[in-house]
Scaffold this motif. Structure first.
Motif, PDB file in Angstrom:
ATOM      1  N   LEU A  30       0.856  -1.187   0.000  1.00  0.00           N
ATOM      2  CA  LEU A  30       0.000   0.000   0.000  1.00  0.00           C
ATOM      3  C   LEU A  30       0.891   1.236   0.000  1.00  0.00           C
ATOM      4  CD1 LEU A  30      -2.985   0.992   0.235  1.00  0.00           C
ATOM      5  CD2 LEU A  30      -2.618   1.061   2.714  1.00  0.00           C
ATOM      6  N   ALA A  31       0.636   2.160  -0.914  1.00  0.00           N
ATOM      7  CA  ALA A  31       1.448   3.378  -1.045  1.00  0.00           C
ATOM      8  C   ALA A  31       0.585   4.605  -0.821  1.00  0.00           C
ATOM      9  CB  ALA A  31       2.087   3.447  -2.428  1.00  0.00           C
ATOM     10  N   LEU A  32       0.929   5.401   0.207  1.00  0.00           N
ATOM     11  CA  LEU A  32       0.312   6.699   0.459  1.00  0.00           C
ATOM     12  C   LEU A  32       1.351   7.769   0.118  1.00  0.00           C
ATOM     13  CD1 LEU A  32      -1.382   6.041   3.939  1.00  0.00           C
ATOM     14  CD2 LEU A  32      -2.297   5.593   1.669  1.00  0.00           C
ATOM     15  N   TYR A  33       0.925   8.868  -0.489  1.00  0.00           N
ATOM     16  CA  TYR A  33       1.862   9.879  -0.959  1.00  0.00           C
ATOM     17  C   TYR A  33       1.173  11.232  -0.996  1.00  0.00           C
ATOM     18  CZ  TYR A  33      -0.853   8.919  -5.132  1.00  0.00           C
ATOM     19  OH  TYR A  33      -1.901   8.721  -5.996  1.00  0.00           O
ATOM     20  N   THR A  34       1.964  12.301  -1.063  1.00  0.00           N
ATOM     21  CA  THR A  34       1.407  13.643  -1.235  1.00  0.00           C
ATOM     22  C   THR A  34       1.530  14.051  -2.702  1.00  0.00           C
ATOM     23  OG1 THR A  34       3.537  14.602  -0.637  1.00  0.00           O
ATOM     24  CG2 THR A  34       1.925  14.347   1.120  1.00  0.00           C
ATOM     25  N   ASP A  35       0.842  15.127  -3.068  1.00  0.00           N
ATOM     26  CA  ASP A  35       0.761  15.483  -4.490  1.00  0.00           C
ATOM     27  C   ASP A  35       2.105  15.918  -5.079  1.00  0.00           C
ATOM     28  OD1 ASP A  35       1.022  17.910  -3.252  1.00  0.00           O
ATOM     29  OD2 ASP A  35      -0.920  18.708  -3.878  1.00  0.00           O
ATOM     30  N   GLY A  36       3.089  16.278  -4.224  1.00  0.00           N
ATOM     31  CA  GLY A  36       4.398  16.642  -4.751  1.00  0.00           C
ATOM     32  C   GLY A  36       5.063  15.522  -5.528  1.00  0.00           C
ATOM     33  N   LEU A  37       4.648  14.264  -5.263  1.00  0.00           N
ATOM     34  CA  LEU A  37       5.233  13.127  -5.972  1.00  0.00           C
ATOM     35  C   LEU A  37       4.698  12.999  -7.392  1.00  0.00           C
ATOM     36  CD1 LEU A  37       7.091  10.594  -5.571  1.00  0.00           C
ATOM     37  CD2 LEU A  37       4.990   9.328  -5.069  1.00  0.00           C
ATOM     38  N   VAL A  38       3.475  13.445  -7.631  1.00  0.00           N
ATOM     39  CA  VAL A  38       2.810  13.156  -8.904  1.00  0.00           C
ATOM     40  C   VAL A  38       2.449  14.405  -9.701  1.00  0.00           C
ATOM     41  CG1 VAL A  38       1.903  10.943  -8.130  1.00  0.00           C
ATOM     42  CG2 VAL A  38       0.575  13.014  -7.709  1.00  0.00           C
ATOM     43  N   GLU A  39       2.594  15.587  -9.119  1.00  0.00           N
ATOM     44  CA  GLU A  39       2.240  16.807  -9.847  1.00  0.00           C
ATOM     45  C   GLU A  39       3.454  17.339 -10.605  1.00  0.00           C
ATOM     46  OE1 GLU A  39       0.529  19.712  -7.273  1.00  0.00           O
ATOM     47  OE2 GLU A  39      -1.501  19.213  -7.889  1.00  0.00           O
TER      48      GLU A  39
END
Length: 858
Positions: free
Chosen positions: A790-799
């Motif tokens: 399970l991977a939780l992340y903030t938008d800085g990783l994908v934006e």
């Protein structure tokens, strides 16, 4: 802090070749790269209706674009741009980097897209740039210049002409590369396509002028006999059969008004032994019988030789002067002064009236720039008028007041092969100042008034370019990189070292081009050390050495590296010593006054940027320490779960952010939490700390997931901070894999199944935290299979700015799916790497990975 070790005498150090007078000269018969470019450049100028063209090629070290061939534009005007950084804010650099044609139809378009280029060359002209490729690899740029005042060629026509020229260059350069010595079949097609020499000028075709006719003659002064070759007889208008070789036959062809000149020529020969340009007219043989008598001007030149014991023979030439000489005579009769400059701006002609008005004879003017011969023309504004005329190909006019207080009007009429000028006395219009353009009413042919620059264009460009780049530099490392990328190619140097002062000692910040470990002995030297870099800083004066002998003479014990010239520049910011910048050249380098001034100014800009960056680095370190103190120092060890986390600060901007993550034991299992407070400031970090504490307290107290998020939302609303936050909260039972998930405006978590497939979990969610105090947040049930991640992340990783966030999520999802590693640490690093390079992150990134493995129980 030293210089460069002198290479053994007679041995050339490594680096670019020396200027054209030395190694750049190819052996006779050897192919030269400019030979492959000359004809296509001329063709490109012709096909696009331009007045000038140039080709830049990449340098050997790939840092610079170097001007290789130019046509239609004086070399002297473009000298500051002979070598430019690939990273420069110039249209040719952009064309090289992007591989796309750049078309700039006027000065307005140039100002919008390349303001620094316009600041350095404030003239109105159109220009276009075409990447030059060989074997699919961009190796240079073709440029063409057009006058923006004339009817311009259409953009499609320009692009097509550039495309054809680019294709021809590719063929010629590929053939040149294949013929290089030492080339192997394994080499790329673009092997050897590079340039580090001075530019080569290629003349554009000139309008065909009528050739000057010259005939050879012999005149027996004693017997009066004339003989001449066919050209001489043709000038006299007689055939060989008709001409009897007597002086009387010659006199019959001469105008009665000019018979004295012919007879005076004989007297000159007898008295002085030579005839120097006796001028007379002869009957024109090309006229019809029906026409009135027409004459053609000729001149007789020659010298006397003795024949036999007493014979004297005038041997010489009869020259047709219907063009040049008569044109000069006409110019002498005009009331205005006329002068002509070659393409480079040097005087090649001035009539008598011009000499009188300028107060200078022709001998002093010939071959010189007028603004260097005449002290009252030495203001750079007047040279700028010449530069404006040649670069715009439009007439330019201006006023000058001479030392006697007389106002003179100048009008310059440019062409691709030079410039013709007119000078005349004039009454000064109201408010007139030297260097200003004449008003249109005074001179109908006046061209653009433009800007009058008081600094050399090249120096101005380098200062403007460096200021722009340093403005965008945030950290000390950014500043050092900018200096290296700009100064080395801009001034043709091969080495740079940047030192900073700390506690009375000098420490290296950045070096490029030095031999390995060469600078180690200079690390931490005292400000009392006998070194040029130290002296430049302590005396606050730049030091320039154009040869190893000069440097060794000043510093006999200095260790040297393989350079031939050096500049030691003090870095002073607001009166405060910051450090030193050292530049080295691998070939002897002459430092002009303009270059010294530009380097000194650039050192000042560097020092200011360095101080600002050092302050940023110090404040950023404090802020980052505060933020890291608000994050968990370690994650709890949970049976059946392998958990790892990453936090990376953004690289753009100085403020800290509000990303956080946490792992919390609850009475029913473990809570996996990640969140993001909007904004980048100490206030955002403070709110993040409060939210993390609140979530931790609510979760540890045993509240179910939806209550934890609901209460956190209410708390944020009550804080009245005017900021919002996102959050994803998942409570997992490690014994069963059962989970309850709540999402508040946060990007969807990713789940990798045991079979390797991965998907985003589009959980139903509520609004951002802090928007609606009474908002409801639904709960979604999940069951993780053994072997799931399970991977939780903030938008800085994908934006990514300018891209859809869905594309970023898909990139990270793919990485999660294909990374079949059992190491959670390695998996986290791969996911960060897949998102973007660390130095390009505009935002903070938080990542929390959890692997569910029921067999992993302690």
């Amino acid at each position: 802090m030293g210089g460069a070790a002198a290479a053994p005498r007679g041995q050339r150090p490594a680096g670019p070749p020396v200027p054209e007078a030395e190694e750049s000269r190819s052996p006779r018969g050897e192919a030269r790269i400019e030979d492959a470019l000359a004809d296509p450049v001329v063709a490109a100028v012709r096909d696009t209706g331009g007045y000038g063209g140039a080709v830049y090629l990449r340098s050997r070290d790939r840092r610079s674009l170097v001007l290789c061939v130019m046509s239609g534009v004086p070399r002297s005007l473009l000298k500051p741009w002979w070598r430019i950084p690939v990273s420069g804010a110039l249209p040719m650099c952009e064309a090289f980097r992007s591989g796309e044609t750049q078309y700039l139809p006027d000065d307005r378009a140039t100002m919008l897209r390349f303001p620094q280029f316009t600041a350095a060359l404030p003239y109105s002209f159109a220009h276009a740039y075409q990447p030059v490729r060989v074997g699919g690899e961009t190796v240079g740029v073709l440029a063409v210049l057009h006058s923006s005042s004339r009817e311009p060629a259409g953009e499609a026509e320009v692009r097509e002409g550039l495309r054809r020229a680019g294709e021809e260059m590719e063929e010629r350069l590929a053939a040149y590369a294949h013929g290089l010595p030492g080339r192997t079949d394994a080499d790329a097609v673009a092997y050897g396509i590079e340039y580090d020499d001075q530019p080569v000028s290629v003349r554009l075709p000139a309008p065909r002028a009528e050739a000057v006719a010259v005939g050879m003659v012999e005149w027996d002064l004693a017997g009066g006999r004339w003989t001449g070759d066919d050209d001489a007889l043709e000038l006299l208008g007689v055939s060989r059969d008709e001409f009897d070789g007597t002086l009387a036959a010659v006199e019959e062809r001469v105008s009665p008004d000019d018979l004295y000149e012919l007879r005076a020529a004989r007297r000159d020969a007898e008295e002085t032994g030579q005839v120097r340009g006796r001028h007379f007219r002869v009957l024109d043989a090309s006229q019809d019988d029906s026409e009135a008598v027409r004459y053609r001007p000729v001149e007789l030149w020659g010298h006397v030789v003795r024949t036999g014991t007493s014979g004297r023979l005038l041997v010489g030439a009869l020259v047709d002067v219907a063009g040049g000489v008569t044109a000069a005579e006409a110019a002498e009769r005009l009331p205005d002064g006329l002068f002509s400059l070659d393409q480079d701006g040097r005087v090649i002609y001035a009539n008598r009236r011009c000499q009188d008005l300028l107060g200078c004879d022709l001998e002093r003017l010939l071959g010189h720039y007028p603004w260097r011969v005449l002290p009252w023309l030495r203001d750079p504004a007047y040279e700028d008028r010449y530069r404006a005329a040649m670069l715009t190909q439009q007439p330019v006019s201006y006023l000058v007041r001479d030392p006697d207080g007389v106002w003179l009007g100048f009008v310059l009429y440019p062409g691709v092969h030079g410039l013709t000028g007119r000078v005349f006395p004039t009454a000064a219009p109201a408010g007139a100042e030297p260097g200003r353009a004449l008003p249109p009413s005074s001179e109908p042919a006046a061209g653009p008034t433009g800007l009058v620059t008081t600094a050399r264009a090249g120096a101005l460009y380098h200062v403007v370019q460096m200021a722009s780049v340093l403005t965008e530099s945030v950290t000390v490392r950014d500043v050092c990189r900018a200096v290296s990328e700009q100064l080395l190619p801009a001034f043709g140097a091969q080495e740079v070292a940047l030192y900073t002062v700390r506690d009375g000692r000098m420490y290296l910040l950045w070096e490029d081009g030095y031999p390995q470990h060469f600078l180690d002995p200079f690390e931490g030297v005292s400000l009392e050390a006998d070194l040029p870099g130290v002296h430049a800083l302590t005396t606050r004066l730049p030091l320039f050495f154009k040869s190893p002998e000069e440097l060794v003479g000043a510093y006999p014990r200095l260790a040297l590296d393989p350079m031939m010239s050096w500049a030691f520049l003090p870095l002073i910011a607001s009166g405060h010593p910051v450090g030193s910048c050292i530049l080295g050249w691998s070939t002897p380098h002459h430092f002009t006054a303009e270059e010294r001034s530009a380097l000194t100014a650039l050192a000042g800009l560097t020092a200011q940027a360095m101080e600002r960056a050092r302050l940023y680095d110090a404040e950023s370190a404090v802020a980052r320490g505060l933020q890291e103190g608000l994050l968990p120092h370690r994650l709890p060890a949970i049976d059946r779960l392998r958990i790892t986390a990453r936090y990376l600060p953004g690289t753009k901007g100085m403020d800290i952010g509000g990303d956080w993550y946490d792992v919390i034991r609850t009475g029913r299992g473990v809570a996996l939490v990640i969140g993001d407070v909007e904004g980048h400031s100490v206030g955002a970090a403070a709110v993040m700390g409060q939210l993390r504490s609140a979530v931790h307290s609510f979760a540890a107290s045993g509240r179910p997931p939806h209550e934890v998020v609901t209460h956190t939302n209410q708390l944020l609303a009550e804080l009245e901070t005017d900021v919002f936050a996102t959050c994803c909260y998942i409570e997992l039972d490690p014994a069963t894999g059962h989970a309850l998930a709540v999402r508040a405006g946060h990007p969807p978590p990713l789940l990798r199944h045991p079979d390797g497939s991965a998907e985003p979990l589009e959980l139903p969610g509520g609004v951002l935290l802090g928007v609606q105090p009474d908002a409801d947040y639904p709960v979604t049930e999940l069951t993780l299979e053994p072997g799931s991640v399970l991977a939780l992340y903030t938008d800085g990783l994908v934006e990514v700015p300018g891209s859809d966030i869905a594309a970023g999520i898909e990139t990270v999802r793919t990485c999660l799916a294909v990374s079949r590693t059992d190491s959670m640490e390695e998996l986290a690093d791969r996911m960060l790497g897949a998102a973007r390079r660390a130095e390009d992150r505009p935002d903070d990134v938080a990542l929390l990975l959890t692997a569910y493995d029921p067999a992993d129980a302690s």
